[in-house]
Design a protein around this motif. Sequence first.
Motif, mmCIF file in Angstrom:
data_model
loop_
_atom_site.group_PDB
_atom_site.id
_atom_site.type_symbol
_atom_site.label_atom_id
_atom_site.label_comp_id
_atom_site.label_asym_id
_atom_site.label_seq_id
_atom_site.Cartn_x
_atom_site.Cartn_y
_atom_site.Cartn_z
ATOM 1 N N GLY A 62 -60.452 123.983 63.135
ATOM 2 C CA GLY A 62 -60.860 124.521 61.774
ATOM 3 C C GLY A 62 -60.247 126.046 61.393
ATOM 4 O O GLY A 62 -59.659 126.513 60.522
ATOM 5 N N ILE A 63 -60.592 126.913 62.566
ATOM 6 C CA ILE A 63 -60.302 128.216 62.370
ATOM 7 C C ILE A 63 -58.684 128.355 62.377
ATOM 8 O O ILE A 63 -58.209 129.050 61.506
ATOM 9 N N ALA A 64 -58.094 127.653 63.226
ATOM 10 C CA ALA A 64 -56.404 127.636 63.252
ATOM 11 C C ALA A 64 -55.894 127.357 61.904
ATOM 12 O O ALA A 64 -55.050 127.915 61.310
ATOM 13 N N LEU A 65 -56.246 126.334 61.135
ATOM 14 C CA LEU A 65 -55.997 125.821 60.025
ATOM 15 C C LEU A 65 -56.226 126.692 58.922
ATOM 16 O O LEU A 65 -55.344 126.838 58.060
ATOM 17 N N ALA A 66 -57.670 127.342 58.908
ATOM 18 C CA ALA A 66 -57.813 128.121 57.926
ATOM 19 C C ALA A 66 -56.850 129.502 57.965
ATOM 20 O O ALA A 66 -56.560 129.950 56.972
ATOM 21 N N LEU A 67 -56.807 129.854 59.086
ATOM 22 C CA LEU A 67 -56.037 131.051 59.432
ATOM 23 C C LEU A 67 -54.339 130.909 58.804
ATOM 24 O O LEU A 67 -53.792 131.646 58.050
ATOM 25 N N LEU A 68 -53.845 129.749 59.170
ATOM 26 C CA LEU A 68 -52.562 129.377 59.038
ATOM 27 C C LEU A 68 -52.435 129.090 57.457
ATOM 28 O O LEU A 68 -51.349 129.618 56.706
#
Length: 86
Positions: A62-68
């Motif tokens: 989730g953190i990776a997707l939100a950042l991207l």
Amino acid sequence: VPMGVLSCMKYLMFLFNVMVFAGGTGLVGVGLWVAVDPAGFQDIVATKPVLSAAAYLLLAVGIALALLGFLGCCGALRRSRPLLLL
């Protein structure tokens, strides 16, 4: 390429990245919920180590997707090639 097509592509790319960002924040929310209150999910998952591993996996993805998604939104609005490639 007509200017209207480029403008449409810019906003479609922004919209897609907003959806990715929203999905990432949703996964972070579910991951935090499972990590903080695992009692509600013990009926679904039989063993607790699997549940905690799944919670941290949801948080990481989730953190990776939100950042991207956030970087993609910024890149689409500013027409920044490095942000879009990242």
